[in-house]
Design an enzyme around this catalytic site. Structure first.
Site, PDB file in Angstrom:
ATOM      1  N   HIS A  88       0.835  -1.195   0.000  1.00 28.52           N
ATOM      2  CA  HIS A  88       0.000   0.000   0.000  1.00 28.52           C
ATOM      3  C   HIS A  88       0.868   1.242   0.000  1.00 28.52           C
ATOM      4  O   HIS A  88       1.748   1.379   0.850  1.00 28.52           O
ATOM      5  CB  HIS A  88      -0.925   0.003   1.235  1.00 28.52           C
ATOM      6  CG  HIS A  88      -1.877   1.150   1.221  1.00 28.52           C
ATOM      7  ND1 HIS A  88      -1.980   2.049   2.243  1.00 28.52           N
ATOM      8  CD2 HIS A  88      -2.761   1.539   0.280  1.00 28.52           C
ATOM      9  CE1 HIS A  88      -2.909   2.956   1.928  1.00 28.52           C
ATOM     10  NE2 HIS A  88      -3.389   2.668   0.747  1.00 28.52           N
TER      11      HIS A  88
ATOM     12  N   GLU B 247       0.047   5.021   0.071  1.00 24.64           N
ATOM     13  CA  GLU B 247      -0.754   6.243   0.137  1.00 24.64           C
ATOM     14  C   GLU B 247       0.212   7.416  -0.002  1.00 24.64           C
ATOM     15  O   GLU B 247       1.255   7.438   0.654  1.00 24.64           O
ATOM     16  CB  GLU B 247      -1.504   6.300   1.474  1.00 24.64           C
ATOM     17  CG  GLU B 247      -2.222   7.613   1.762  1.00 24.64           C
ATOM     18  CD  GLU B 247      -3.286   7.967   0.738  1.00 24.64           C
ATOM     19  OE1 GLU B 247      -4.221   7.175   0.548  1.00 24.64           O
ATOM     20  OE2 GLU B 247      -3.168   9.043   0.106  1.00 24.64           O
TER      21      GLU B 247
ATOM     22  N   HIS C 288      -6.237   4.110  -6.162  1.00 27.46           N
ATOM     23  CA  HIS C 288      -7.328   4.844  -5.505  1.00 27.46           C
ATOM     24  C   HIS C 288      -7.183   6.340  -5.753  1.00 27.46           C
ATOM     25  O   HIS C 288      -6.088   6.830  -5.990  1.00 27.46           O
ATOM     26  CB  HIS C 288      -7.363   4.530  -4.014  1.00 27.46           C
ATOM     27  CG  HIS C 288      -8.093   3.243  -3.753  1.00 27.46           C
ATOM     28  ND1 HIS C 288      -9.087   3.109  -2.815  1.00 27.46           N
ATOM     29  CD2 HIS C 288      -8.003   2.045  -4.372  1.00 27.46           C
ATOM     30  CE1 HIS C 288      -9.561   1.887  -2.842  1.00 27.46           C
ATOM     31  NE2 HIS C 288      -8.915   1.209  -3.772  1.00 27.46           N
ATOM     32  N   GLU C 289      -8.316   7.045  -5.686  1.00 31.41           N
ATOM     33  CA  GLU C 289      -8.385   8.461  -6.066  1.00 31.41           C
ATOM     34  C   GLU C 289      -7.752   8.629  -7.454  1.00 31.41           C
ATOM     35  O   GLU C 289      -6.786   9.383  -7.634  1.00 31.41           O
ATOM     36  CB  GLU C 289      -7.691   9.366  -5.027  1.00 31.41           C
ATOM     37  CG  GLU C 289      -8.347   9.354  -3.657  1.00 31.41           C
ATOM     38  CD  GLU C 289      -7.939   8.163  -2.796  1.00 31.41           C
ATOM     39  OE1 GLU C 289      -6.803   7.685  -2.931  1.00 31.41           O
ATOM     40  OE2 GLU C 289      -8.766   7.704  -1.998  1.00 31.41           O
TER      41      GLU C 289
ATOM     42  N   GLU D 174     -10.312   2.874  -7.927  1.00 29.50           N
ATOM     43  CA  GLU D 174     -11.465   3.271  -7.118  1.00 29.50           C
ATOM     44  C   GLU D 174     -12.300   4.234  -7.980  1.00 29.50           C
ATOM     45  O   GLU D 174     -12.957   3.773  -8.903  1.00 29.50           O
ATOM     46  CB  GLU D 174     -10.975   3.904  -5.808  1.00 29.50           C
ATOM     47  CG  GLU D 174     -12.084   4.070  -4.799  1.00 29.50           C
ATOM     48  CD  GLU D 174     -11.631   4.751  -3.523  1.00 29.50           C
ATOM     49  OE1 GLU D 174     -12.181   4.435  -2.468  1.00 29.50           O
ATOM     50  OE2 GLU D 174     -10.755   5.629  -3.580  1.00 29.50           O
TER      51      GLU D 174
ATOM     52  N   GLU E 131     -16.392   1.898   1.918  1.00 32.10           N
ATOM     53  CA  GLU E 131     -15.896   2.602   3.106  1.00 32.10           C
ATOM     54  C   GLU E 131     -16.868   3.682   3.592  1.00 32.10           C
ATOM     55  O   GLU E 131     -16.922   3.981   4.778  1.00 32.10           O
ATOM     56  CB  GLU E 131     -14.516   3.202   2.833  1.00 32.10           C
ATOM     57  CG  GLU E 131     -14.519   4.276   1.777  1.00 32.10           C
ATOM     58  CD  GLU E 131     -13.119   4.620   1.268  1.00 32.10           C
ATOM     59  OE1 GLU E 131     -12.229   3.761   1.313  1.00 32.10           O
ATOM     60  OE2 GLU E 131     -12.934   5.760   0.807  1.00 32.10           O
TER      61      GLU E 131
HETATM   62  C1  NOJ Z   1      -8.894   6.215   0.743  1.00 33.13           C
HETATM   63  C2  NOJ Z   1      -9.047   4.876   0.138  1.00 33.13           C
HETATM   64  O1  NOJ Z   1     -10.187   4.810  -0.640  1.00 33.13           O
HETATM   65  C3  NOJ Z   1      -9.098   3.845   1.242  1.00 33.13           C
HETATM   66  O2  NOJ Z   1      -9.337   2.576   0.694  1.00 33.13           O
HETATM   67  C4  NOJ Z   1      -7.822   3.882   2.019  1.00 33.13           C
HETATM   68  O3  NOJ Z   1      -7.958   3.031   3.121  1.00 33.13           O
HETATM   69  C5  NOJ Z   1      -7.525   5.281   2.521  1.00 33.13           C
HETATM   70  N1  NOJ Z   1      -7.642   6.228   1.475  1.00 33.13           N
HETATM   71  C6  NOJ Z   1      -6.133   5.377   3.101  1.00 33.13           C
HETATM   72  O4  NOJ Z   1      -5.194   5.254   2.076  1.00 33.13           O
END
Ligand code: NOJ
Length: 657
Positions: A364, A366, A437-438, A456, A462
């Site tokens: 992951h 982020e 994601h994003e 995503e 979520e």
């Molecule tokens: C938003 C993402 O959609 C989610 O899946 C993730 O857990 C959080 N960001 C943290 O990265």
């Protein structure tokens, strides 16, 4: 060919192509002021009347003043095999027409049209010429539908595309994100989007003077204010394709592969390392606030916890485990390291264990929207993951405006698009698959770069953990297959098995257990997450059995029945197998549905395992009412099933003979 004749006769200076079966026709003309225009007919009826084309550039207004130099046409018949997907084999049959135009200024511009039996596309192309750069201020492309149809869309500034799709007449819409799905007044459907977005801003759409028009995502200045500039292009370049699926019903719309066909073939020679996977993860706990991303007493991604997840995955036929919060930087969500684990995460130990168990770790990364920093360490980050046997990474950009190498920018602007492409192309060098994601809305890159597996760009599960408005309404998931997922695979993260939520009073998953199972078939993703905690799965082992069995890579997929915003039923045949999986998901209105099994082979015997809502199931009052039934079935059977309010069903059909 009567259709062609109608269009051609309507404009003496037009030139046209018809689709391979002759039912769809695209015509081109230059208006008196030299403005390029096109129109479209299907089944002898005008669907799009004369609509403008062209680009307004800082160097020159390329929306009028053109002369036609020449026209080429060609016929294409092709078929190709997907690395993964809803379907193994995809055919691509179309007619193409290129109009070569010369502008009064001397600039040469081609417009390439393609006519498919189920839609059309066009793009602008600039070949090598005197002018070397163009600054695009606006794209003039229009879609002048012949009536004010109702459309499903999201407002164009919806953060990360995480909104509830709304339906309204086109004339009542503000600027929308691409794609949009239009319910045509005659019962047909149009899906308007773009394909092969590579070095250009994402398209948005708005209605003006009765026409659907293109609004390109703008560049921002150093104060994050919108600039008039939309794209900076070096000549030669092609624009992305503008595409419209024109389908007579929803079944035909979801079966259309125009978007993938408009993207270049696979650029990765050896794709053997790219594997669809079902995964669980250290994730839902953070959204439910029982765990934290950052290190501390409730830290989720510890060695001990990950070992438990890896062993659980092994026991239950789950291919991989995602871990969020394994790396330093979660204290401020700004300065993430992609190579340094927290001290309670033993990467070497876990990497060895994962290889020993044959269960992959999904990494992951982020970025908190700091794309520029991420890009500067991309090779290092991917090499680190590769060295630890990690072949898939979930990336993230939580920030409404991201920081790219060009400063603060919208993620779907040209700079953001370039960043995402660099990530995917660099990841391929390290045999790493991406779950982004994003993202910027998918446009079919997955054909060219099949290591871009899922994205995503959706108001996902979520939101059911913490949304102030109580969570996604039941209808939400019944809209997605006909809107967002038409643009590509979605990481929605189905599979919640515990519906009460202590995080936000009044928020919960608007769903029954059977509905959560149905999502695994209806919401397509080759990286499909079962998002709940192992302990919640163990409270409903019989229902979990379906998750253990359902694949995420398909030989064939079809819509059995559905209505946007009400319900949908998909059937998919396992890739390299004879078994079928059918999923149904429903909105708030309980209903009975019929599922003819005529997709099965007439000469084979099957056993069906049906997981469905009990008669008294209801997402609000009895979400756990789910039963499993077994029955021998053949292709001539029809199943009759009740879907509760917020309910659904999931069926595994095993071929026995
Ligand atoms: C938003 C993402 O959609 C989610 O899946 C993730 O857990 C959080 N960001 C943290 O990265």
């Amino acid at each position: 060919m009567p259709v062609l004749a109608i269009v051609v006769s309507s404009c003496s200076r037009s030139t046209a192509i018809s689709s391979p079966d002759g039912t769809l026709c695209v015509a081109f003309r230059l208006a008196d002021n030299g403005c390029p225009q096109y129109c479209v007919e299907q089944d002898g009826k005008a669907v799009i009347s004369w609509s403008a084309l062209g680009l307004k550039c800082a160097e020159q207004d390329l929306t009028q003043g053109f002369a036609l130099k020449s026209t080429d046409t060609r016929f294409c018949q092709d078929a190709w095999e997907t690395v993964w997907g809803e379907e193994r084999l995809i055919s691509d049959t179309h007619r193409e027409m290129t109009v070569h135009l010369r502008h009064a200024s001397g600039i040469e511009m081609d417009i390439v049209f393609r006519a498919f039996d189920d839609g059309f596309a066009f793009r602008y192309m600039f070949s090598e010429q005197e002018i070397k750069h163009l600054t695009i201020l606006d794209e003039a492309s229009e879609y002048r539908f012949t009536a004010d149809h109702e459309a499903w869309s999201l407002p164009w500034r919806t953060e990360y595309y995480e909104g509830i799709w709304q339906k309204a007449p086109l004339s009542q819409k503000d600027t929308m994100c691409s794609p949009i799905t239009i319910e045509l007044n005659d019962g047909g459907y149009a899906f308007v989007h773009e394909a092969s977005l590579r070095d250009y801003p994402a398209q948005n759409l708005y209605v003006q003077d009765g026409a659907l028009r293109t609004y390109l995502t703008p560049w921002l200045d150093e104060n994050a204010q919108i600039l008039p500039d939309k794209a900076y292009e070096n000549v030669p370049f092609p624009s992305p394709w503008r595409m419209v699926i024109l389908a007579r019903d929803l079944r035909q719309m979801v079966a259309s592969r125009i978007m993938l066909n408009l993207n270049p073939p696979c650029r990765i020679e050896d794709t053997s390392w790219i594997k669809p996977m079902k995964f669980i993860g250290i994730w839902w706990g953070m959204h439910m606030k029982s765990m934290t991303w950052e290190q501390g007493p409730k830290h989720g991604a510890t060695t001990k916890n990950m070992e438990r997840y890896l062993r659980f995955a092994k026991e239950h036929n789950i291919d991989a485990v995602l871990a969020e919060g394994w790396n330093k930087g979660w204290e401020d969500w700004q300065h993430f390291s992609f190579t340094e684990p927290y001290s309670d995460w033993d990467m070497d130990y876990l990497s060895n264990l994962s290889q020993q168990l044959g269960v992959q770790i999904i990494g992951h990364n982020e970025t908190g929207g700091n794309a520029a920093d991420y890009e500067s360490v991309l090779d290092e980050a991917f090499a680190y993951h590769q060295a630890h046997g990690i072949h898939a990474i979930k990336t993230g950009y939580v920030s409404p405006i991201i920081r790219t190498v060009d400063g603060l920018q919208l993620n779907k602007g040209q700079s953001g698009v370039r960043h995402y492409r660099r990530v995917v192309e660099t990841a391929a060098k390290y045999h790493i698959c991406i779950d982004n994601h994003e993202p910027v809305m998918p446009t079919g890159w997955q054909r060219t770069w099949p290591n871009l597996m899922s994205q995503e760009g959706v108001r996902g599960q979520e939101w059911n953990a913490w949304s102030q408005d109580g969570g996604n309404p039941c209808s939400h998931v019944t809209v997605l297959p006909f809107t967002r997922i038409m643009a590509g695979a979605v990481d929605f993260t189905p599979g919640v098995f515990a519906f009460e939520n202590p995080v936000m009073p009044g928020t919960r998953v608007h769903s029954t257990l059977a509905n959560q199972l149905g999502l695994f078939v209806c919401l397509y993703s080759p990286l499909q997450m079962a998002c709940d905690l192992p302990e919640n799965y163990m409270k409903h082992p019989e229902a979990f059995e379906f998750i253990e069995r359902v694949p995420c890579d398909w030989e064939r997929s079809l819509l059995v029945d559905g209505k946007i915003g009400e319900f949908c039923i998909f059937a998919r045949q396992e890739r390299d197998g004879e078994d079928w999986y059918i999923g149904g998901i429903n909105n708030e209105q309980a209903r009975e549905v019929s599922v003819p099994l005529d997709m099965l082979s007439p000469d084979k015997q099957y056993t069906a395992y049906i997981y469905h809502d009990t008669d008294d199931a209801d997402w609000q009052t009895n979400p756990y009412g789910c039963v499993k039934e077994e029955s021998a079935v053949t292709y001539s059977d029809t199943l009759h099933l009740l879907m509760a309010s917020g309910g659904g069903f999931a069926i595994q059909i095993i071929c026995s003979l």
